[in-house]
Write a protein that holds these residues in place. Structure first.
Motif, mmCIF file in Angstrom:
data_model
loop_
_atom_site.group_PDB
_atom_site.id
_atom_site.type_symbol
_atom_site.label_atom_id
_atom_site.label_comp_id
_atom_site.label_asym_id
_atom_site.label_seq_id
_atom_site.Cartn_x
_atom_site.Cartn_y
_atom_site.Cartn_z
ATOM 1 N N LEU A 273 0.880 -1.173 0.000
ATOM 2 C CA LEU A 273 0.000 0.000 0.000
ATOM 3 C C LEU A 273 0.913 1.217 0.000
ATOM 4 N N MET A 274 0.982 1.880 -1.143
ATOM 5 C CA MET A 274 1.976 2.944 -1.318
ATOM 6 C C MET A 274 1.328 4.299 -1.030
ATOM 7 N N ALA A 275 1.166 4.604 0.259
ATOM 8 C CA ALA A 275 0.474 5.842 0.635
ATOM 9 C C ALA A 275 1.429 7.019 0.814
ATOM 10 N N ALA A 277 3.859 10.150 0.311
ATOM 11 C CA ALA A 277 3.944 11.260 -0.640
ATOM 12 C C ALA A 277 5.423 11.418 -0.990
ATOM 13 N N VAL A 278 5.809 10.732 -2.041
ATOM 14 C CA VAL A 278 7.225 10.710 -2.426
ATOM 15 C C VAL A 278 7.542 11.989 -3.200
ATOM 16 N N ALA A 279 8.631 12.642 -2.826
ATOM 17 C CA ALA A 279 9.029 13.841 -3.575
ATOM 18 C C ALA A 279 9.433 13.415 -4.986
ATOM 19 N N ASP A 280 8.878 14.074 -5.985
ATOM 20 C CA ASP A 280 9.196 13.697 -7.368
ATOM 21 C C ASP A 280 10.580 14.183 -7.782
ATOM 22 N N PHE A 281 11.067 15.218 -7.094
ATOM 23 C CA PHE A 281 12.381 15.792 -7.466
ATOM 24 C C PHE A 281 13.245 15.964 -6.222
ATOM 25 N N PRO A 306 13.358 8.487 -8.431
ATOM 26 C CA PRO A 306 12.762 7.278 -9.009
ATOM 27 C C PRO A 306 11.281 7.195 -8.641
ATOM 28 N N ASP A 307 10.483 6.599 -9.514
ATOM 29 C CA ASP A 307 9.071 6.330 -9.206
ATOM 30 C C ASP A 307 9.037 4.954 -8.534
ATOM 31 N N ILE A 308 8.835 4.962 -7.229
ATOM 32 C CA ILE A 308 8.934 3.716 -6.451
ATOM 33 C C ILE A 308 7.847 2.727 -6.854
ATOM 34 N N LEU A 309 6.633 3.246 -6.957
ATOM 35 C CA LEU A 309 5.494 2.381 -7.294
ATOM 36 C C LEU A 309 5.693 1.733 -8.663
ATOM 37 N N ALA A 310 6.117 2.522 -9.621
ATOM 38 C CA ALA A 310 6.332 1.975 -10.970
ATOM 39 C C ALA A 310 7.445 0.928 -10.941
ATOM 40 N N VAL A 324 -1.268 -1.402 -4.322
ATOM 41 C CA VAL A 324 -2.246 -0.306 -4.265
ATOM 42 C C VAL A 324 -1.494 1.021 -4.265
ATOM 43 N N GLY A 325 -1.865 1.882 -5.205
ATOM 44 C CA GLY A 325 -1.258 3.203 -5.276
ATOM 45 C C GLY A 325 -2.244 4.258 -4.808
ATOM 46 N N PHE A 326 -1.753 5.433 -4.528
ATOM 47 C CA PHE A 326 -2.591 6.550 -4.118
ATOM 48 C C PHE A 326 -2.357 7.678 -5.102
ATOM 49 N N ALA A 327 -3.372 8.428 -5.387
ATOM 50 C CA ALA A 327 -3.195 9.541 -6.313
ATOM 51 C C ALA A 327 -3.781 10.798 -5.698
ATOM 52 N N ALA A 328 -2.906 11.756 -5.502
ATOM 53 C CA ALA A 328 -3.352 13.045 -4.983
ATOM 54 C C ALA A 328 -3.489 13.972 -6.180
ATOM 55 N N GLU A 329 -4.721 14.376 -6.453
ATOM 56 C CA GLU A 329 -4.951 15.187 -7.659
ATOM 57 C C GLU A 329 -5.634 16.499 -7.294
ATOM 58 N N SER A 330 -5.311 17.535 -8.056
ATOM 59 C CA SER A 330 -6.023 18.793 -7.845
ATOM 60 C C SER A 330 -6.957 19.094 -9.013
ATOM 61 N N GLN A 339 -5.151 6.796 -15.492
ATOM 62 C CA GLN A 339 -3.875 6.802 -16.219
ATOM 63 C C GLN A 339 -2.757 6.230 -15.335
ATOM 64 N N LYS A 340 -2.772 6.590 -14.028
ATOM 65 C CA LYS A 340 -1.755 6.074 -13.098
ATOM 66 C C LYS A 340 -1.915 4.569 -12.882
ATOM 67 N N LEU A 341 -3.158 4.109 -12.861
ATOM 68 C CA LEU A 341 -3.439 2.679 -12.692
ATOM 69 C C LEU A 341 -2.703 1.874 -13.761
ATOM 70 N N ALA A 343 -0.256 3.144 -16.054
ATOM 71 C CA ALA A 343 1.162 3.476 -16.203
ATOM 72 C C ALA A 343 2.013 2.796 -15.135
ATOM 73 N N LYS A 344 1.480 2.693 -13.895
ATOM 74 C CA LYS A 344 2.286 2.152 -12.799
ATOM 75 C C LYS A 344 2.029 0.661 -12.571
ATOM 76 N N LYS A 345 1.149 0.075 -13.424
ATOM 77 C CA LYS A 345 0.828 -1.362 -13.338
ATOM 78 C C LYS A 345 0.412 -1.783 -11.931
HETATM 79 N N1 CTP Z 1 4.880 7.508 -6.106
HETATM 80 C C1 CTP Z 1 6.051 6.791 -6.044
HETATM 81 N N2 CTP Z 1 7.239 7.376 -6.363
HETATM 82 C C2 CTP Z 1 7.279 8.654 -6.752
HETATM 83 C C3 CTP Z 1 6.084 9.407 -6.846
HETATM 84 C C4 CTP Z 1 4.902 8.795 -6.498
HETATM 85 O O1 CTP Z 1 6.002 5.625 -5.690
HETATM 86 N N3 CTP Z 1 8.454 9.201 -7.067
HETATM 87 C C5 CTP Z 1 3.624 6.849 -5.772
HETATM 88 C C6 CTP Z 1 2.842 7.483 -4.646
HETATM 89 O O2 CTP Z 1 3.221 6.937 -3.381
HETATM 90 C C7 CTP Z 1 1.417 7.146 -4.987
HETATM 91 C C8 CTP Z 1 1.419 7.116 -6.504
HETATM 92 O O3 CTP Z 1 2.796 6.929 -6.888
HETATM 93 O O4 CTP Z 1 1.033 5.869 -4.518
HETATM 94 C C9 CTP Z 1 0.910 8.358 -7.160
HETATM 95 O O5 CTP Z 1 1.518 9.491 -6.597
HETATM 96 P P1 CTP Z 1 1.223 10.923 -7.184
HETATM 97 O O6 CTP Z 1 2.089 11.936 -6.495
HETATM 98 O O7 CTP Z 1 -0.253 11.149 -7.201
HETATM 99 O O8 CTP Z 1 1.669 10.721 -8.697
HETATM 100 P P2 CTP Z 1 2.948 11.046 -9.514
HETATM 101 O O9 CTP Z 1 3.372 9.797 -10.186
HETATM 102 O O10 CTP Z 1 3.958 11.745 -8.690
HETATM 103 O O11 CTP Z 1 2.351 11.994 -10.620
HETATM 104 P P3 CTP Z 1 1.958 13.562 -10.541
HETATM 105 O O12 CTP Z 1 2.695 14.119 -9.362
HETATM 106 O O13 CTP Z 1 2.417 14.065 -11.827
HETATM 107 O O14 CTP Z 1 0.474 13.591 -10.388
#
Ligand code: CTP
Length: 400
Positions: A273-275, A277-281, A306-310, A324-330, A339-341, A343-345
């Motif tokens: 359960l990937m809840a 909030a991973v920093a993308d950068f 890195p995208d951990i979930l992917a 299970v992934g989580f998506a925080a959207e605005s 799309q995340k479902l 793309a991240k398999k």
């Molecule tokens: N996630 C992850 N690794 C990252 C970013 C996100 O594993 N580097 C995971 C989150 O834990 C969550 C899912 O991916 O379960 C979606 O996270 P979200 O922030 O909504 O999506 P992003 O892939 O970061 O896309 P965006 O920020 O462009 O919406």
């Protein structure tokens, strides 16, 4: 939440000043839905009364006199055998000695050797009584026989001295009891990996780039998975929250640390359960010394994390049956979640609209949509605990 509904606890209260805290413990267990039968020793009644416990549990509290009362001579057998767990809190040196020897000279010690329920002991006494070799030998013998011994902790003691001997706080005893009594749930025997909180990406030794994730939803998921019987590993970014009792906590700071820990733990997990909030950068490089103000505003170059979930989705081990992934959207919640479902398999995306005032970061409530190949299920606005239970229920059906 009545997670302990239908569970019977025999609470033994013995003669220590900590017995006043046992009333709080009894109340907490009753609030979790357990049926709590209290037995007080004669010495305990010097500090507290049966009425105290009856008032908070809504059930009778027993004294030694009840052994010879009109409920017949088998009261101890009934109390001992019907219990799913026997909890002695506080447990004095004297009662520990009796339990270690199998002596049965009062209602509590009689009941304790009658059944076969797990025995949980929360010792409380003065420091020298605790370190006394006889007490230590008794505790060792009880532990060897499978008793769960909680504490004692160190701190201020009733004698005015300070040392080891304080009873573990009621909230912690209740939490450990909750864990022990829920092992037979629908996820019993399953290993669930949960990530929670935000990651911190270092700029220099004192500064970091992070986000506003509190970790509340992830910690609630960990608790709900434990309540369903799972063994839980919680990989968590820095938060102010305490890990739920029974969870194996793996603290991490950065996304890269989280990636390494998740890939390792995922090998032995049935679900992720990937809840978090991973920093993308992250900053391309972190300064080894604190950046000084005199140098002017620094330019911080960012690189992608890195995208951990992917990464898990791509290299899924045999054991990992549900991701299970989580998506925080605005904006465009459903479209982005779907799309995340893909793309991240992953098998399920729990999506929430973070622009809503009472959903998402920091607050105690959340409103989510469960998106899977099978379709879309919109859940109403709920507490994060309720959202967690709904997700875990869905997970249970996925792991069947
Ligand atoms: N996630 C992850 N690794 C990252 C970013 C996100 O594993 N580097 C995971 C989150 O834990 C969550 C899912 O991916 O379960 C979606 O996270 P979200 O922030 O909504 O999506 P992003 O892939 O970061 O896309 P965006 O920020 O462009 O919406």
């Amino acid at each position: 939440m009545a997670v302990l509904k239908g569970k019977r606890i025999l609470l033994g209260v013995t003669g220590s000043i900590a017995s006043y805290k046992a009333a709080d413990l009894a109340s907490k267990l009753a609030q979790l839905g357990a049926e709590v039968d209290t037995v007080l020793t004669a010495a305990a009644t010097q500090f507290v009364t049966p009425l105290t416990f009856q008032s908070v549990t809504g059930r009778r509290a027993y004294l030694d006199a009840d052994l010879w009362g009109n409920e017949g001579h088998v009261l101890h057998v009934r109390l001992g055998k019907e219990a799913d767990l026997v909890l002695v809190a506080p447990a004095t040196a004297n009662t520990l000695a009796k339990l270690a020897q199998g002596r049965a000279d009062n209602l509590l010690t009689l009941a304790a050797i009658t059944g076969s329920a797990p025995l949980v002991l929360a010792p409380a006494m003065d420091g020298d009584m605790y370190t006394n070799p006889a007490t230590q030998a008794n505790l060792a013998r009880l532990a060897e026989r499978g008793a769960h011994i909680l504490g004692p902790q160190s701190g201020h003691l009733a004698s005015g001295l300070s040392g080891v001997g304080r009873m573990v706080e009621p909230a912690e005893i209740a939490a450990q009891t909750r864990y022990l009594l829920t092992r037979d749930g629908p996820l019993g025997g399953k290993r669930v990996l949960v990530t929670a909180g935000g990651t911190q990406e270092a700029v220099d030794p004192v500064r970091a780039i992070s986000n506003r994730s509190s970790g509340k939803q992830g910690y609630a998921l960990a608790q709900a998975a434990l309540d369903a019987g799972a063994e839980v590993t919680l990989v968590s970014g820095p938060t102010a929250l305490a890990a739920p009792a029974g969870a194996m906590l793996r603290p991490v700071r950065s996304a890269e640390e989280m990636l390494a820990e998740v890939l390792e733990q995922a090998k032995n997990s049935d679900a992720l359960l990937m809840a978090a909030a991973v920093a993308d950068f992250r900053p391309k490089s972190s300064a080894s010394q604190k950046i000084k103000r005199a140098g002017g505003a620094p330019q911080i170059e960012l690189v992608a994390n890195p995208d951990i979930l992917a990464a898990v989705g791509k290299a899924r081990g045999k054991r990992l049956k549900a991701v299970v992934g989580f998506a925080a959207e605005s904006q465009d919640l459903l479209k982005n979640a779907q799309q995340k479902l893909k793309a991240k398999k992953v098998d399920l995306i729990v999506a929430n609209d973070i622009s809503a005032a009472d959903a998402g970061f920091e607050v105690d409530t959340n409103q989510v949509v469960l998106v899977s190949k099978q379709g879309v299920e919109e859940l109403p606005l709920m507490s994060k605990d309720e959202v967690a239970r709904a997700v875990i229920e869905r997970l249970s059906s996925m792991l069947l």
